[in-house]
Write an enzyme that holds these catalytic residues in place. Structure first.
Site, mmCIF file in Angstrom:
data_model
loop_
_atom_site.group_PDB
_atom_site.id
_atom_site.type_symbol
_atom_site.label_atom_id
_atom_site.label_comp_id
_atom_site.label_asym_id
_atom_site.label_seq_id
_atom_site.Cartn_x
_atom_site.Cartn_y
_atom_site.Cartn_z
ATOM 1 N N ASP A 1 0.847 -1.197 0.000
ATOM 2 C CA ASP A 1 0.000 0.000 0.000
ATOM 3 C C ASP A 1 0.880 1.243 0.000
ATOM 4 O O ASP A 1 2.064 1.180 0.344
ATOM 5 C CB ASP A 1 -0.940 0.005 1.218
ATOM 6 C CG ASP A 1 -0.191 0.116 2.546
ATOM 7 O OD1 ASP A 1 0.833 -0.581 2.717
ATOM 8 O OD2 ASP A 1 -0.627 0.898 3.413
ATOM 9 N N GLU B 1 0.138 -0.894 5.843
ATOM 10 C CA GLU B 1 1.209 -0.365 6.697
ATOM 11 C C GLU B 1 1.090 1.148 6.841
ATOM 12 O O GLU B 1 1.290 1.701 7.924
ATOM 13 C CB GLU B 1 2.574 -0.721 6.087
ATOM 14 C CG GLU B 1 3.739 -0.530 7.045
ATOM 15 C CD GLU B 1 4.327 0.867 7.021
ATOM 16 O OE1 GLU B 1 5.157 1.169 7.898
ATOM 17 O OE2 GLU B 1 3.969 1.684 6.141
#
Ligand code: BES
Ligand code: MN
Length: 472
Positions: free
Chosen positions: A96, A165
């Site tokens: 991400d 994250e």
């Protein structure tokens, strides 16, 4: 399997296939996998699926997209045929990315990766090029090169690529509960941190933690005319500004929270001396950070580089009330801000969050209403870089970069590290990666130094082999 692996052949394979690995990276960068609320969740899933597909293509087995309820998906793959005597490495990165900021400030569109000359050489520009999609490819390229040239790896590997994250790994606890067994390993290797400088590898030995929350101040049911009502009716924007301004000292920006003042320990003795000895080039620091002329460096402690990971810091990452376009003569009904505090060892995220809420509430003037949401915390992490794994890493990075690595702390956070290392029984965590001081992770025009990307893959090839040697 017993025939010895010829590492220099594997490295030759890396060189021959580097163009493909770079293309793999670009294909991932084209997927706008922003994990933040309000962005298209499907893109993050698409990104996890693309990573899984690459894992298969690069020879991993039992590849799967791992789900936890409410979380963005992880991608997982493994190769476990190095035998029971060889160690198992859990290789981590995340797929991400952060939002892009002001689209117009990008020289080329954030999700259309392009190669361009930049600081320190040829760079790949795009959101996630360095943070952290290159981290994914470092693992996959090294694995691929071994399987292509030797048909096997010196160690067992489990590859875990996270999908949230950048929003603080909010479902990490649940993920751990669900998949802990499958993820058991002897060593954690994370490719999500920075190098010491362009061309100079680094091993990260400390990360800061994080405590963040959103605060909203309300005084009205809706915005009203500031001429008709201004004076007796309190302005929530000013109220919020007052509340926020008390959080730090006007001298050096240090945080005025009890939970921090009481528990923070200044470095002293040998640690102080070590920090003092870290070289600091003010011009380079100003240049790389983009600080404007006249803006002061807020110094605390023995050195600025050390300050970045050894001292806590507080940032208001966003603030909102009306907008530039709608800035009419109004008293706003509400004002909102996100406050983010970087923590160091000794500071407890939960305690700091409670203190922050209480302090803001107490500082709220004029009876305005104060609401909090999205409180989230992660612990700081640090390690003594002793033992075979760190030795192996130092050798591997020197072989890959041709330069000895620097052991240093980093001001950023990776929530995964501490709970995961703990859940696996206190295994060592090795933090490496390919961000350099010019990367501008989270900023506009993020980029990856392509020559360092190649060197990182070479280092990773060496690392698998060095860890095996150190294990024996
Ligand atoms: N890759 C960074 C961590 C990092 C930052 C490493 C700077 C090296 C230098 C990571 O992706 C990151 O940005 N993490 C977040 C975590 C947070 C949301 C809990 C961060 O630090 O803001
Ligand atoms: Mn990252």
């Amino acid at each position: 399997m017993s025939t010895k692996v010829n590492v220099s052949e594997v490295r030759g394979t890396v060189d021959r296939h580097f163009g493909e690995y770079l293309e793999d990276l670009k294909s991932l960068v084209r997927i706008p996998s922003i994990s933040f609320a309000g962005f298209d969740e499907k893109s993050v899933r698409k990104s996890a699926e693309a990573v899984a597909k690459l894992m298969k293509k690069r020879g991993l087995e039992n590849v799967e997209v791992l789900d936890v309820e409410g979380a963005h998906p992880y991608a997982y793959g493994e190769w476990l045929h190095a035998g029971p005597k060889a160690p198992t490495l859990l290789l981590y990165a995340h797929h991400d990315v952060q939002p892009v900021g002001r689209e117009a400030a990008w020289t080329s569109p954030p999700f259309e990766p392009v190669e361009r000359q930049g600081p320190a050489g040829l760079r790949l520009y795009g959101r996630g090029t360095a943070d952290d999609k290159a981290g994914i490819l470092i693992h996959l390229a090294a694995i691929d090169a071994y399987l292509k040239s030797a048909g096997k790896l010196p160690v067992n590997v489990k590859v875990v690529i996270e999908g949230e994250e950048e929003i603080g790994s909010v479902h990490l606890g649940m993920f751990l509960q669900k998949y802990r067994e499958r993820l058991s390993a002897d060593v954690l290797v994370l490719t999500d941190t920075g190098n010491f400088d362009s061309g100079v590898p680094g091993i990260t030995i400390a990360l800061r933690g994080l405590a963040s929350l959103e605060v909203e101040v309300k005084s009205l049911k809706g915005p009203v005319h500031s001429g008709m009502w201004g004076g007796p009716v309190p302005d929530p924007v000013l109220a919020l500004a007052k509340m926020l301004s008390g959080l730090v000292s006007s001298e050096d920006g240090s945080i005025e929270l009890r939970s921090i003042k009481d528990n923070f320990k200044e470095p002293e003795g040998a640690e102080y001396d070590r920090m003092k000895a870290i070289p600091f080039d003010e011009t380079a620091f100003r240049e790389a950070s983009g600080m404007l002329t006249g803006v002061e460096i807020l110094r605390r402690g023995p050195s600025v580089p050390g300050q970045l990971w050894r001292y806590p810091s507080l940032t208001v990452t966003a603030i909102q009330a009306s907008s530039r376009a709608q800035a009419g003569n109004i008293i706003n009904d509400a004002a909102w801000a996100k406050v983010s505090i970087r923590l160091v060892p000794g500071l407890d995220p939960k305690e700091v969050l409670d203190d922050l809420q209480m302090t803001l509430k107490q500082a709220a003037p004029w009876g305005v209403q104060v609401e909090f949401s999205h409180a989230n915390g992660a612990n700081a992490w640090s390690t003594d870089p002793e033992g075979p794994v760190y030795e192996a890493a130092a050798i591997a990075l020197e072989k890959g970069y041709g330069v000895k690595p620097v052991f240093f702390g980093c001001g950023g956070s990776i929530p995964f590290v501490r709970p995961f290392a703990k859940a696996l029984g206190g295994v060592p965590a090795l933090l490496i990666g390919v961000e350099d001081p010019h990367t501008q992770a989270h900023g506009e025009n993020e980029s990856l130094l392509i020559s360092d990307f190649l060197k990182s893959i070479h280092s990773q090839v060496e690392l698998f082999n060095e860890v095996l040697k150190a294990w024996k």
